[in-house]
Design an enzyme around this catalytic site. Structure first.
Site, mmCIF file in Angstrom:
data_model
loop_
_atom_site.group_PDB
_atom_site.id
_atom_site.type_symbol
_atom_site.label_atom_id
_atom_site.label_comp_id
_atom_site.label_asym_id
_atom_site.label_seq_id
_atom_site.Cartn_x
_atom_site.Cartn_y
_atom_site.Cartn_z
ATOM 1 N N GLY A 229 28.735 -69.638 7.533
ATOM 2 C CA GLY A 229 29.306 -68.373 7.061
ATOM 3 C C GLY A 229 30.798 -68.251 7.332
ATOM 4 O O GLY A 229 31.555 -69.221 7.237
ATOM 5 N N ASP B 142 32.265 -67.792 10.099
ATOM 6 C CA ASP B 142 32.614 -68.553 11.306
ATOM 7 C C ASP B 142 33.053 -69.971 10.906
ATOM 8 O O ASP B 142 34.124 -70.467 11.330
ATOM 9 C CB ASP B 142 31.369 -68.596 12.210
ATOM 10 N N SER C 102 27.505 -59.404 10.866
ATOM 11 C CA SER C 102 26.019 -59.437 10.903
ATOM 12 C C SER C 102 25.338 -59.355 9.536
ATOM 13 O O SER C 102 24.110 -59.436 9.473
ATOM 14 C CB SER C 102 25.433 -58.320 11.801
ATOM 15 N N GLY D 178 25.392 -61.362 6.955
ATOM 16 C CA GLY D 178 25.056 -62.626 6.288
ATOM 17 C C GLY D 178 23.842 -63.243 6.959
ATOM 18 O O GLY D 178 22.724 -62.732 6.872
ATOM 19 N N ILE D 179 24.091 -64.315 7.668
ATOM 20 C CA ILE D 179 23.020 -65.078 8.322
ATOM 21 C C ILE D 179 22.200 -64.190 9.283
ATOM 22 O O ILE D 179 20.985 -64.363 9.417
ATOM 23 C CB ILE D 179 23.638 -66.295 9.061
ATOM 24 N N TYR D 180 22.832 -63.212 9.914
ATOM 25 C CA TYR D 180 22.131 -62.362 10.883
ATOM 26 C C TYR D 180 21.295 -61.259 10.229
ATOM 27 O O TYR D 180 20.559 -60.547 10.931
ATOM 28 C CB TYR D 180 23.115 -61.767 11.894
HETATM 29 N N1 AR6 Z 1 35.657 -64.377 4.311
HETATM 30 C C1 AR6 Z 1 35.148 -63.138 4.466
HETATM 31 N N2 AR6 Z 1 33.827 -62.884 4.573
HETATM 32 C C2 AR6 Z 1 32.999 -63.938 4.531
HETATM 33 C C3 AR6 Z 1 33.451 -65.280 4.377
HETATM 34 C C4 AR6 Z 1 34.851 -65.480 4.260
HETATM 35 N N3 AR6 Z 1 35.390 -66.698 4.117
HETATM 36 N N4 AR6 Z 1 32.366 -66.102 4.369
HETATM 37 C C5 AR6 Z 1 31.274 -65.309 4.507
HETATM 38 N N5 AR6 Z 1 31.656 -64.011 4.584
HETATM 39 P P1 AR6 Z 1 27.996 -64.465 8.291
HETATM 40 P P2 AR6 Z 1 26.714 -63.023 10.495
HETATM 41 C C6 AR6 Z 1 30.835 -62.788 4.739
HETATM 42 O O1 AR6 Z 1 26.717 -65.117 7.911
HETATM 43 O O2 AR6 Z 1 25.734 -62.403 9.564
HETATM 44 C C7 AR6 Z 1 27.416 -68.028 11.700
HETATM 45 O O3 AR6 Z 1 26.722 -69.226 11.626
HETATM 46 C C8 AR6 Z 1 29.385 -62.859 4.324
HETATM 47 O O4 AR6 Z 1 29.272 -62.655 2.918
HETATM 48 O O5 AR6 Z 1 29.236 -65.270 8.273
HETATM 49 O O6 AR6 Z 1 27.392 -62.140 11.515
HETATM 50 C C9 AR6 Z 1 27.763 -67.655 13.136
HETATM 51 O O7 AR6 Z 1 28.067 -68.796 13.906
HETATM 52 C C10 AR6 Z 1 28.807 -61.696 5.091
HETATM 53 O O8 AR6 Z 1 28.977 -60.476 4.376
HETATM 54 O O9 AR6 Z 1 27.914 -63.795 9.772
HETATM 55 C C11 AR6 Z 1 26.503 -66.998 13.599
HETATM 56 O O10 AR6 Z 1 25.532 -67.946 13.978
HETATM 57 C C12 AR6 Z 1 29.672 -61.626 6.359
HETATM 58 O O11 AR6 Z 1 30.791 -62.490 6.117
HETATM 59 C C13 AR6 Z 1 26.019 -66.256 12.369
HETATM 60 O O12 AR6 Z 1 26.569 -66.973 11.263
HETATM 61 C C14 AR6 Z 1 28.976 -62.082 7.614
HETATM 62 O O13 AR6 Z 1 28.153 -63.211 7.321
HETATM 63 C C15 AR6 Z 1 26.552 -64.857 12.312
HETATM 64 O O14 AR6 Z 1 25.936 -64.185 11.254
#
Ligand code: AR6
Length: 177
Positions: A33, A35, A122, A124-126
């Protein structure tokens, strides 16, 4: 206050702000994601800085936040916060998500930075439901800004259309034009 909160669609790594917030996991050692995108754009210096923090403080618990340098990003610093994993809503998720935003904002203020960009932590993956998470993000940030001069500018960066629509609607409700 109205002119201190902004919504931006796209990739958070391209933001020209003082601080980019990362939706990290407790290990602080990267992941998928946003991260993964932040670590790719920042280069190996960011992972090295995270490893130092980890050695000093251990893992980062949900709701907490730490600050590091930003490697090759345009930003001056990265704040790594850990949102809650959605487990149905009765596992303190709302409190922990609010804490993740508040503790990140406190680090921005404490370090004297003026602008910060948040992803939708939170959601996305969470697996946190996007509408509920957007409401907490907007409420927590608005409440913080009424009580603190820094940061001057907060950007909610929406990577997907659903989040962009949700945040726009909340901002319009809060500050009708
Ligand atoms: N720019 C902005 N937003 C983004 C980007 C980007 N480049 N890429 C994704 N998003 P997530 P979480 C959005 O899954 O749910 C990781 O593996 C995405 O569409 O990134 O907090 C960490 O190491 C979503 O709306 O984070 C943890 O293990 C938002 O960012 C876990 O994921 C958050 O999605 C954290 O999960």
């Amino acid at each position: 206050m109205q002119n201190r909160i902004h919504i931006q669609e796209g990739d958070i790594t391209a933001m020209e702000v003082d601080v980019i917030v990362n939706a990290a996991n407790p290990s602080l050692l990267g992941g998928g994601g946003v991260d993964g995108a932040i670590h790719r754009a920042a280069g190996p210096a960011l992972l090295a800085a995270c490893k130092v923090v980890r050695q000093q403080q251990g893992e980062c618990a949900p709701g907490h936040a730490v600050i590091t340098e930003a490697g090759q990003l345009r930003a001056k610093a990265v704040i790594h916060t850990v949102g809650p994993i959605w487990r149905g809503g009765s596992d303190n998720e709302a409190q922990l998500l609010g804490d993740a935003y508040r503790n990140s904002l406190q680090l921005v203020s404490a370090n004297g930075y003026r602008s910060v960009a948040f992803p939708a932590i939170s959601t996305g993956i969470y697996g946190y439901p996007k509408a509920a998470a957007a409401q907490i993000a907007m409420d927590t940030v608005s409440d913080y800004l009424t009580r603190h001069p820094l940061p001057e500018q907060v950007y909610f960066v929406c990577y997907d259309e659903e989040n962009a629509r949700l945040y726009q609607r909340l901002l319009t409700q809060r500050f009708p034009v």
